[in-house]
Scaffold this motif. Structure first.
Motif, PDB file in Angstrom:
ATOM      1  N   SER A  84      -5.149  -8.735  -5.525  1.00 12.38           N
ATOM      2  CA  SER A  84      -4.808  -7.979  -4.320  1.00 12.38           C
ATOM      3  C   SER A  84      -3.957  -6.772  -4.674  1.00 12.38           C
ATOM      4  N   ARG A  85      -3.662  -5.970  -3.664  1.00 12.69           N
ATOM      5  CA  ARG A  85      -2.764  -4.821  -3.812  1.00 12.69           C
ATOM      6  C   ARG A  85      -1.765  -4.857  -2.660  1.00 12.69           C
ATOM      7  N   GLU A 107       9.921   3.694   5.933  1.00 15.89           N
ATOM      8  CA  GLU A 107      10.378   4.014   4.580  1.00 15.89           C
ATOM      9  C   GLU A 107       9.830   3.013   3.572  1.00 15.89           C
ATOM     10  N   ALA A 108       9.837   1.731   3.931  1.00 10.83           N
ATOM     11  CA  ALA A 108       9.257   0.733   3.037  1.00 10.83           C
ATOM     12  C   ALA A 108       7.771   0.998   2.822  1.00 10.83           C
ATOM     13  N   GLU A 109       7.071   1.361   3.883  1.00 10.44           N
ATOM     14  CA  GLU A 109       5.648   1.674   3.768  1.00 10.44           C
ATOM     15  C   GLU A 109       5.407   2.849   2.827  1.00 10.44           C
ATOM     16  N   ARG A 110       6.204   3.889   2.966  1.00 11.83           N
ATOM     17  CA  ARG A 110       6.023   5.062   2.103  1.00 11.83           C
ATOM     18  C   ARG A 110       6.192   4.684   0.634  1.00 11.83           C
ATOM     19  N   TRP A 111       7.203   3.877   0.355  1.00 14.84           N
ATOM     20  CA  TRP A 111       7.468   3.466  -1.032  1.00 14.84           C
ATOM     21  C   TRP A 111       6.303   2.639  -1.577  1.00 14.84           C
ATOM     22  N   LEU A 112       5.793   1.722  -0.768  1.00 11.04           N
ATOM     23  CA  LEU A 112       4.697   0.861  -1.220  1.00 11.04           C
ATOM     24  C   LEU A 112       3.378   1.634  -1.333  1.00 11.04           C
ATOM     25  N   ARG A 113       3.120   2.509  -0.368  1.00 13.21           N
ATOM     26  CA  ARG A 113       1.880   3.279  -0.405  1.00 13.21           C
ATOM     27  C   ARG A 113       1.842   4.193  -1.622  1.00 13.21           C
ATOM     28  N   GLU A 118      -1.992  -1.641  -0.405  1.00 10.63           N
ATOM     29  CA  GLU A 118      -2.888  -1.518   0.737  1.00 10.63           C
ATOM     30  C   GLU A 118      -2.425  -2.331   1.944  1.00 10.63           C
ATOM     31  N   ARG A 119      -1.473  -3.218   1.744  1.00 10.27           N
ATOM     32  CA  ARG A 119      -0.983  -4.078   2.822  1.00 10.27           C
ATOM     33  C   ARG A 119       0.494  -4.364   2.590  1.00 10.27           C
ATOM     34  N   VAL A 367       5.852 -14.881   9.252  1.00  8.72           N
ATOM     35  CA  VAL A 367       5.631 -13.808   8.287  1.00  8.72           C
ATOM     36  C   VAL A 367       4.686 -12.805   8.929  1.00  8.72           C
ATOM     37  N   PHE A 368       5.065 -11.533   8.858  1.00  9.51           N
ATOM     38  CA  PHE A 368       4.289 -10.467   9.477  1.00  9.51           C
ATOM     39  C   PHE A 368       3.531  -9.659   8.417  1.00  9.51           C
ATOM     40  N   GLU A 369       2.591  -8.864   8.896  1.00 16.01           N
ATOM     41  CA  GLU A 369       1.831  -7.997   7.991  1.00 16.01           C
ATOM     42  C   GLU A 369       1.380  -6.736   8.721  1.00 16.01           C
ATOM     43  N   ARG A 370       1.038  -5.733   7.904  1.00 12.93           N
ATOM     44  CA  ARG A 370       0.490  -4.498   8.446  1.00 12.93           C
ATOM     45  C   ARG A 370      -0.264  -3.775   7.343  1.00 12.93           C
TER      46      ARG A 370
END
Length: 372
Positions: A84-85, A107-113, A118-119, A367-370
């Motif tokens: 996975s990614r 901000e967390a999304e930007r760092w991970l992207r 991908e998730r 536990v959440f996801e996006r």
């Protein structure tokens, strides 16, 4: 005023990161961990997570005041195992303000992207077997060892931010008084495991604890391999885990089931050190050390953290043998019961087993996801 989110830089900001929940949750059921332990856990040099993972910590401020925090992390061992990614977020703490969680997650999304994820899934600190999920039921109850606690608005803010449910985690409560509610099949299976299959239950040795964990990893990596969020234990993980377990080791509650000399099942059950930490108030000085030395007089509940069986031996009834052994220990020790889990909502065999023993769900975590 707008909320400003920036990465944690330097010791002063790390102190602010660690300190936030102590301010947010004072006088709540939340129990303060040792501050010294929190610094060690977040250390890239001391935490073995960073042998196979990377992370960044962020603070949210409004007019200079810290109003929230979050981590973003990537467990490369997890992604390699699952192909996975995914990225994860964790250490989520915030004031009751939708703008705060929105900008923290962004901000967390930007760092991970930026690192190819991908998730985004969470919260977890740093992995599922650390503190995981947002508390969605059981707010009035104190957290046990390695359990998160949040006020109800955390769930509301997460959902309003567009996070979707990934999975729920259950905590089951059982006490010795529940033994009379146990289905008769449980002790029957336990007796059959002993007499027909030659299963012997013994207690782990403190002196050989690190070697015992090699057998634990073999069982864990086989029994949990199909579970959501699973990642195998590495040698570095086990080395660090052995040191952690020395602080909560109890010969009464660390159990191994053997068949013809082979370890086929294990249960790691921890006397609830949170009852001691509550008195320590997050500090060793001035009197925290005294409470720790007297922990045996304080802890009267346990958390069953792990109970698993090698798949090829699940037909023997050895799990029932371990269940009955827990009731026997509760009858003989100061710890008369406690909580079992977490258990995934999708783990039907374990949830049915908890019902069969007279248990009841007392806490739920989500536990959440996006998608990114």
């Amino acid at each position: 005023m707008p909320v400003d989110v920036r990465p944690v830089r330097g010791l002063r900001e790390l102190r602010e990161f660690v300190s936030l929940p102590y301010r947010l949750h004072s006088s709540k059921p939340w129990i303060p961990p040792l501050r010294l332990e929190r610094y060690a856990f977040l250390s890239r040099r001391l935490n073995p997570y960073f042998k196979h993972g990377e992370a960044a910590y962020f603070l949210a401020r409004r007019e200079g005041r810290v109003v929230g925090r979050i981590s973003a992390q990537i467990d490369h061992a997890f992604n390699e195992y699952h192909g996975s990614r995914w990225g994860m977020f964790g250490f989520l703490e915030l004031e009751d303000d939708q703008e705060v969680i929105d900008v923290l997650l962004a901000e967390a999304e930007r760092w991970l992207r930026a690192r190819g994820c991908e998730r985004m899934v969470g919260p977890m600190d740093f992995q599922m077997n650390d503190e995981s999920g947002v508390l969605i039921a059981g707010f009035e109850r104190e957290p046990l060892i390695r359990q998160a606690w949040h006020p109800p608005y955390y769930r509301e803010r997460c959902e309003a931010a567009g996070l979707a449910k990934a999975i729920d985690l259950y905590m089951w409560e059982l006490y010795i008084r529940d033994r009379e509610r146990m289905l008769p099949i449980i002790p029957e299976l336990a007796e059959r495991a002993r007499t027909e299959h030659g299963v012997v239950i013994r207690k782990m040795s403190r002196r050989r604890l690190r070697r015992e964990l090699d057998d634990f990893a073999k069982i864990y990596n086989a029994a949990w391999s199909e579970n959501w969020g699973f990642v195998p234990y590495s040698k570095d993980d086990l080395d660090a885990y052995a040191l952690d377990l020395q602080l909560v080791y109890s010969r009464d509650w660390f159990m191994v089931a053997e068949r013809e000399g082979e370890a086929i099942a294990m249960a790691l059950t921890f006397p609830d050190i949170n009852q001691v930490l509550k008195r320590m108030g997050g500090r060793i000085l001035p009197l925290g050390w005294w409470h720790y030395l007297n922990r045996g007089r304080i802890m009267d509940r346990v958390r069953v953290g792990f109970l698993g069986v090698l798949p090829q031996h699940q037909h023997t009834g050895v799990a029932a043998g371990l269940y009955v052994e827990h009731f026997d220990m509760a009858a003989r020790t100061r710890q008369k019961g406690g909580e079992m889990g977490w258990i995934l909502e999708t783990n039907e065999p374990m949830n049915r087993a908890m019902e069969a023993m007279g248990g009841r769900i007392v806490k739920r975590y989500r536990v959440f996801e996006r998608g990114l």
